[in-house]
Design a protein around this motif. Structure first.
Motif, PDB file in Angstrom:
ATOM      1  N   VAL A  66    -130.286 -16.748  64.560  1.00 56.89           N
ATOM      2  CA  VAL A  66    -131.157 -17.405  63.589  1.00 56.89           C
ATOM      3  C   VAL A  66    -131.565 -18.755  64.176  1.00 56.89           C
ATOM      4  N   MET A  67    -132.875 -18.972  64.326  1.00 52.91           N
ATOM      5  CA  MET A  67    -133.388 -20.138  65.046  1.00 52.91           C
ATOM      6  C   MET A  67    -134.181 -21.039  64.105  1.00 52.91           C
ATOM      7  N   TRP A  68    -133.952 -22.346  64.231  1.00 56.18           N
ATOM      8  CA  TRP A  68    -134.679 -23.330  63.435  1.00 56.18           C
ATOM      9  C   TRP A  68    -135.366 -24.316  64.368  1.00 56.18           C
ATOM     10  N   ASN A  69    -136.626 -24.617  64.071  1.00 53.07           N
ATOM     11  CA  ASN A  69    -137.360 -25.636  64.811  1.00 53.07           C
ATOM     12  C   ASN A  69    -138.098 -26.516  63.804  1.00 53.07           C
ATOM     13  N   VAL A  70    -137.798 -27.812  63.825  1.00 54.44           N
ATOM     14  CA  VAL A  70    -138.445 -28.775  62.940  1.00 54.44           C
ATOM     15  C   VAL A  70    -139.296 -29.701  63.804  1.00 54.44           C
ATOM     16  N   SER A 123    -121.177 -17.970  64.275  1.00 52.50           N
ATOM     17  CA  SER A 123    -120.950 -19.011  65.285  1.00 52.50           C
ATOM     18  C   SER A 123    -122.060 -20.045  65.187  1.00 52.50           C
ATOM     19  N   PHE A 124    -121.712 -21.324  65.399  1.00 48.87           N
ATOM     20  CA  PHE A 124    -122.655 -22.410  65.138  1.00 48.87           C
ATOM     21  C   PHE A 124    -122.225 -23.648  65.910  1.00 48.87           C
ATOM     22  N   GLU A 182    -121.631 -21.201  55.686  1.00 48.71           N
ATOM     23  CA  GLU A 182    -122.851 -21.987  55.689  1.00 48.71           C
ATOM     24  C   GLU A 182    -122.845 -23.115  56.735  1.00 48.71           C
ATOM     25  N   PRO A 183    -123.409 -22.905  57.911  1.00 48.11           N
ATOM     26  CA  PRO A 183    -123.550 -24.005  58.878  1.00 48.11           C
ATOM     27  C   PRO A 183    -124.597 -25.010  58.398  1.00 48.11           C
ATOM     28  N   TRP A 184    -124.234 -26.300  58.421  1.00 52.71           N
ATOM     29  CA  TRP A 184    -125.093 -27.336  57.861  1.00 52.71           C
ATOM     30  C   TRP A 184    -125.293 -28.501  58.821  1.00 52.71           C
ATOM     31  N   TYR A 185    -126.522 -29.025  58.836  1.00 51.49           N
ATOM     32  CA  TYR A 185    -126.834 -30.350  59.380  1.00 51.49           C
ATOM     33  C   TYR A 185    -127.128 -31.259  58.195  1.00 51.49           C
ATOM     34  N   PHE A 227    -136.845 -30.883  66.614  1.00 50.32           N
ATOM     35  CA  PHE A 227    -135.413 -30.627  66.454  1.00 50.32           C
ATOM     36  C   PHE A 227    -135.245 -29.119  66.512  1.00 50.32           C
ATOM     37  N   HIS A 228    -134.442 -28.636  67.480  1.00 52.10           N
ATOM     38  CA  HIS A 228    -134.286 -27.184  67.646  1.00 52.10           C
ATOM     39  C   HIS A 228    -132.817 -26.830  67.710  1.00 52.10           C
ATOM     40  N   THR A 229    -132.439 -25.806  66.975  1.00 56.13           N
ATOM     41  CA  THR A 229    -131.061 -25.335  67.008  1.00 56.13           C
ATOM     42  C   THR A 229    -131.022 -23.885  66.546  1.00 56.13           C
ATOM     43  N   SER A 230    -129.825 -23.286  66.581  1.00 60.47           N
ATOM     44  CA  SER A 230    -129.676 -21.901  66.145  1.00 60.47           C
ATOM     45  C   SER A 230    -128.225 -21.646  65.778  1.00 60.47           C
TER      46      SER A 230
END
Length: 293
Positions: A121-125, A228-229, A252-255, A282-285
């Motif tokens: 699961v990939m997030w890019n802000v 995994s996070f 729930e992995p959180w920033y 900002f990029h993470t997964s």
């Protein structure tokens, strides 16, 4: 609705909230199917806030803004921006509707990729404005307990890893917000039993990079799903305090996280905020792994 499949796993994804709605392998559905009796969501992405702000109001440069729990992205329609055989990406761009609640220009991209028995699961802000953007982002996937027996108090086990003999956590105490008081979770063998009373505290919030992986075990302690996070916080929740027969648990992995009780300071000074300069990304997964296929 989009579907991705390989020889091991089939997943379904909704443009609404860019939400993962199904994970199937063999005869097993792993992802909670959003029965509103318990919780009407599957795996919402939390943006631009994780948890609640105090009294549902935050302040930026002296102006007050309303904000509900977990932000607004989970309730908005995304656009499909990229698709291939084993991956898709959805995007959401700020507009007049979001500016009324959140005064920053952004593009949020949420992607999913199948890799064997894993879902990445990939997030890019992207900050598309001309001022520093203050935000949080988090995951909220709900997974079924394996072989649920509602007549039993036992639900299975949660494995934090044998290296973790104890962990520090905080929990919500008032209006969905936390106190600074920390608690200690004792884990003699790194494993916590999951029962109908495990979540009397509502939510376990682990801060300060204590964890990088969580594994769900069935009642015989056989692993069936891992998350995994690399996030600084991770939460574990199930609404069993009000619904003892609830059939799922959320990992729930959180920033970021909710406010402390009574916080009335500026947005930029909230705990666990992410700060993104103009034009930056900002990029993470994180990864969901099916361990019994």
């Amino acid at each position: 609705m989009k579907t991705l499949s390989n020889e091991k796993v089939t997943i379904q994804l909704s443009e609404h909230g860019a939400e993962l709605t199904s994970i199937v392998a063999g005869d097993n559905e792993y992802l909670w199917q959003a029965d509103p009796k318990f919780w009407a969501r599957h795996s919402p992405v939390l943006f631009p806030f994780v948890g609640r702000v105090w009294n549902n109001t935050y302040r930026h440069e002296g102006k007050a803004y309303p904000m509900g729990q977990h932000g607004f992205a989970r309730d908005m329609d995304f656009q499909l921006s990229y698709e291939e055989e084993d991956a898709v990406v959805f995007s959401l761009e700020s507009d007049e509707q979001t500016f009324a609640k959140y005064p920053f220009r952004f593009v949020l991209e949420i992607g999913y990729r199948l890799k064997g028995n894993c879902i990445e699961v990939m997030w890019n802000v992207q900050n598309t404005g001309d001022t520093t953007m203050h935000f949080q982002i988090g995951a909220h996937p709900a997974f079924y307990y394996r072989d649920l027996d509602v007549l039993s108090d036992e639900r299975g086990w949660l494995d934090f890893g044998k290296g973790h003999k104890s962990l520090q956590y905080i929990c919500p105490v008032e209006k969905g917000c936390v106190s600074p008081e920390t608690h200690t979770l004792q884990l003699p063998d790194g494993v916590m039993p999951l029962t109908t009373t495990t979540f009397a505290c509502d939510t376990y919030i682990f801060e300060n990079d204590q964890l990088q992986r969580l594994v769900l075990l069935d009642k015989q302690r056989k692993p069936y799903l891992g998350v995994s996070f690399r996030t600084p916080l991770v939460a574990v929740w199930s609404p069993s305090a009000t619904h003892p027969d609830v059939p799922f648990i959320c990992l729930e992995p959180w920033y970021g996280r909710c406010d402390q009780v009574g916080y009335e300071g500026e947005l930029k000074d909230r705990e666990w905020m992410q700060h993104l300069a103009p034009g930056k990304c900002f990029h993470t997964s994180y990864t969901i792994e099916l361990l019994d296929i």
